[in-house]
Design a protein around this motif. Sequence first.
Motif, PDB file in Angstrom:
ATOM      1  N   GLU A 221       1.050  -1.053  -0.234  1.00 46.64           N
ATOM      2  CA  GLU A 221       0.071  -0.018   0.123  1.00 46.64           C
ATOM      3  C   GLU A 221       0.849   1.184   0.105  1.00 46.64           C
ATOM      4  O   GLU A 221       0.582   2.208   0.764  1.00 46.64           O
ATOM      5  N   PHE A 222       2.010   1.256  -0.817  1.00 47.72           N
ATOM      6  CA  PHE A 222       2.618   2.395  -0.912  1.00 47.72           C
ATOM      7  C   PHE A 222       2.597   3.114  -2.241  1.00 47.72           C
ATOM      8  O   PHE A 222       1.934   2.454  -3.433  1.00 47.72           O
ATOM      9  N   PRO A 223       2.480   4.483  -1.916  1.00 51.27           N
ATOM     10  CA  PRO A 223       1.750   5.298  -3.146  1.00 51.27           C
ATOM     11  C   PRO A 223       2.877   5.351  -4.141  1.00 51.27           C
ATOM     12  O   PRO A 223       2.569   5.996  -5.230  1.00 51.27           O
ATOM     13  N   GLY A 224       4.165   5.018  -4.017  1.00 51.67           N
ATOM     14  CA  GLY A 224       5.150   5.329  -5.029  1.00 51.67           C
ATOM     15  C   GLY A 224       5.783   6.970  -5.395  1.00 51.67           C
ATOM     16  O   GLY A 224       5.779   7.403  -4.222  1.00 51.67           O
ATOM     17  N   ASN A 225       5.939   7.299  -6.450  1.00 51.02           N
ATOM     18  CA  ASN A 225       6.630   8.520  -6.604  1.00 51.02           C
ATOM     19  C   ASN A 225       5.490   9.342  -6.989  1.00 51.02           C
ATOM     20  O   ASN A 225       5.132   9.810  -8.210  1.00 51.02           O
ATOM     21  N   GLN A 226       4.851  10.019  -5.971  1.00 43.81           N
ATOM     22  CA  GLN A 226       3.819  11.028  -5.979  1.00 43.81           C
ATOM     23  C   GLN A 226       4.432  12.584  -6.422  1.00 43.81           C
ATOM     24  O   GLN A 226       5.630  12.675  -5.803  1.00 43.81           O
ATOM     25  N   MET A 227       3.853  13.250  -7.167  1.00 39.21           N
ATOM     26  CA  MET A 227       4.492  14.569  -7.371  1.00 39.21           C
ATOM     27  C   MET A 227       4.373  15.455  -6.283  1.00 39.21           C
ATOM     28  O   MET A 227       5.305  16.324  -6.086  1.00 39.21           O
ATOM     29  N   SER A 228       3.280  15.400  -5.530  1.00 38.11           N
ATOM     30  CA  SER A 228       3.023  16.442  -4.327  1.00 38.11           C
ATOM     31  C   SER A 228       2.059  15.594  -3.589  1.00 38.11           C
ATOM     32  O   SER A 228       1.194  15.105  -4.168  1.00 38.11           O
ATOM     33  N   TYR A 229       2.161  15.939  -2.086  1.00 39.07           N
ATOM     34  CA  TYR A 229       0.918  15.640  -1.386  1.00 39.07           C
ATOM     35  C   TYR A 229       0.141  17.101  -0.690  1.00 39.07           C
ATOM     36  O   TYR A 229      -0.049  17.112   0.262  1.00 39.07           O
ATOM     37  N   ILE A 230       0.562  18.275  -1.355  1.00 35.66           N
ATOM     38  CA  ILE A 230       0.180  19.475  -0.734  1.00 35.66           C
ATOM     39  C   ILE A 230      -1.246  19.703  -0.619  1.00 35.66           C
ATOM     40  O   ILE A 230      -1.653  20.261   0.449  1.00 35.66           O
ATOM     41  N   GLN A 231      -1.925  18.919  -1.373  1.00 39.12           N
ATOM     42  CA  GLN A 231      -3.447  19.223  -1.186  1.00 39.12           C
ATOM     43  C   GLN A 231      -4.023  18.285  -0.250  1.00 39.12           C
ATOM     44  O   GLN A 231      -5.312  18.516   0.421  1.00 39.12           O
ATOM     45  N   GLU A 232      -3.318  17.429   0.161  1.00 41.01           N
ATOM     46  CA  GLU A 232      -3.702  16.543   1.124  1.00 41.01           C
ATOM     47  C   GLU A 232      -3.138  16.441   2.523  1.00 41.01           C
ATOM     48  O   GLU A 232      -3.504  15.807   3.382  1.00 41.01           O
ATOM     49  N   ILE A 233      -1.960  17.246   2.501  1.00 38.91           N
ATOM     50  CA  ILE A 233      -1.060  17.009   3.719  1.00 38.91           C
ATOM     51  C   ILE A 233      -1.894  17.460   5.173  1.00 38.91           C
ATOM     52  O   ILE A 233      -1.347  16.885   6.243  1.00 38.91           O
ATOM     53  N   GLU A 234      -2.728  18.212   5.176  1.00 37.74           N
ATOM     54  CA  GLU A 234      -3.529  18.812   6.344  1.00 37.74           C
ATOM     55  C   GLU A 234      -4.678  17.928   6.809  1.00 37.74           C
ATOM     56  O   GLU A 234      -5.395  18.463   7.645  1.00 37.74           O
ATOM     57  N   LYS A 235      -5.211  17.140   5.758  1.00 35.74           N
ATOM     58  CA  LYS A 235      -6.381  16.233   6.021  1.00 35.74           C
ATOM     59  C   LYS A 235      -6.042  15.390   7.127  1.00 35.74           C
ATOM     60  O   LYS A 235      -5.016  14.603   7.132  1.00 35.74           O
ATOM     61  N   GLU A 236      -7.138  15.117   7.864  1.00 34.91           N
ATOM     62  CA  GLU A 236      -7.097  14.327   8.983  1.00 34.91           C
ATOM     63  C   GLU A 236      -7.423  12.680   8.533  1.00 34.91           C
ATOM     64  O   GLU A 236      -6.746  11.801   9.358  1.00 34.91           O
ATOM     65  N   GLU A 237      -8.031  12.550   7.604  1.00 33.46           N
ATOM     66  CA  GLU A 237      -8.513  11.097   7.293  1.00 33.46           C
ATOM     67  C   GLU A 237      -7.318  10.620   6.529  1.00 33.46           C
ATOM     68  O   GLU A 237      -6.574  11.291   5.804  1.00 33.46           O
ATOM     69  N   PHE A 238      -7.341   9.242   6.604  1.00 32.05           N
ATOM     70  CA  PHE A 238      -6.236   8.427   6.012  1.00 32.05           C
ATOM     71  C   PHE A 238      -6.561   8.435   4.404  1.00 32.05           C
ATOM     72  O   PHE A 238      -7.899   8.303   3.906  1.00 32.05           O
ATOM     73  N   ILE A 239      -5.746   8.856   3.516  1.00 29.83           N
ATOM     74  CA  ILE A 239      -5.906   8.815   2.148  1.00 29.83           C
ATOM     75  C   ILE A 239      -5.196   7.784   1.521  1.00 29.83           C
ATOM     76  O   ILE A 239      -3.941   7.591   1.548  1.00 29.83           O
ATOM     77  N   GLU A 240      -5.845   6.955   0.442  1.00 27.71           N
ATOM     78  CA  GLU A 240      -5.254   5.991  -0.494  1.00 27.71           C
ATOM     79  C   GLU A 240      -4.914   6.436  -1.881  1.00 27.71           C
ATOM     80  O   GLU A 240      -5.720   7.090  -2.032  1.00 27.71           O
ATOM     81  N   TYR A 241      -3.823   6.152  -1.998  1.00 24.95           N
ATOM     82  CA  TYR A 241      -3.300   6.481  -3.467  1.00 24.95           C
ATOM     83  C   TYR A 241      -3.091   5.507  -4.223  1.00 24.95           C
ATOM     84  O   TYR A 241      -2.543   4.420  -3.996  1.00 24.95           O
ATOM     85  N   GLU A 242      -3.337   5.645  -5.725  1.00 29.63           N
ATOM     86  CA  GLU A 242      -3.133   4.718  -6.594  1.00 29.63           C
ATOM     87  C   GLU A 242      -1.790   5.017  -6.909  1.00 29.63           C
ATOM     88  O   GLU A 242      -1.239   6.175  -7.048  1.00 29.63           O
ATOM     89  N   PRO A 243      -0.715   3.958  -6.719  1.00 31.73           N
ATOM     90  CA  PRO A 243       0.745   4.188  -7.111  1.00 31.73           C
ATOM     91  C   PRO A 243       1.046   4.784  -8.531  1.00 31.73           C
ATOM     92  O   PRO A 243       0.376   4.699  -9.213  1.00 31.73           O
TER      93      PRO A 243
END
Length: 250
Positions: A221-243
């Motif tokens: 369940e590793f997201p791999g090489n995402q360009m940025s997490y800036i839109q989600e970094i302050e969200k409290e819920e766990f976010i799943e990413y497609e790698p």
Amino acid sequence: MSDEEKKAPDLSRRKFIKNSGYVAGGAIGGGILTSLIGTNVWGGNQKTAPETTTNEADSYNRALMYFRRRKDFEILSAATERIFPEDENGPGAIALGVPYFIDHQLAGGYGNNEKEYTLGPFSEGTDYQGYQSPLKRHEIFTAGIQAMERESQENYGTSFAELEGEQQDEILRKFEEKKVKMKHVSSAYFFDQLRTATLSGVYADPLYGGNANMDGWRMKEFPGNQMSYIQEIEKEEFIEYEPSSLKDHL
């Protein structure tokens, strides 16, 4: 073997993984990966190296660069599959393209020890003194594969790639336990290099030939090489990413 183990051979292997440095559950030193360890269990039938990948877009990564003898590549493939086998959690080393990843690494800077001091003296050092062999890594892998084949022929009268899984495991244990004679390097050191390279191929970016379809990452369940997490970094819920792979951003 207990009655419980006879009834559930996969579980007995899982128990063995927990208690041994052998296979994916063991400690890895000095490699690309140090903690992303799979929880795979031994599979039943041995597989041979695939000729092509299921993902046509990645077929350019399924071409040999180092190995000239297909037989040597098949031996390598069989060994990596025993270290990281296919099971109910996902694909094993062969399906993930790990043998090709290792082949490509041996053909490049890693296999040729580029930018590393490789001159003597070559005294036998301790486990904490780093690389202590006059052989380059690609030479160590070649020598190790030849030694595996020699052990197989002497003990079973056939190629390592043709052995049953338990027979292959027996030979690999001998390497891990430093019971196989090799020149200029110990069999245990070769085994450690093989195990580290296998796990690196499982979890490296698919751009380098392994981790086909990012399935190694998906099992973690590793997201791999995402360009940025800036839109989600302050969200409290766990976010799943497609790698996402490096090649997705080229």
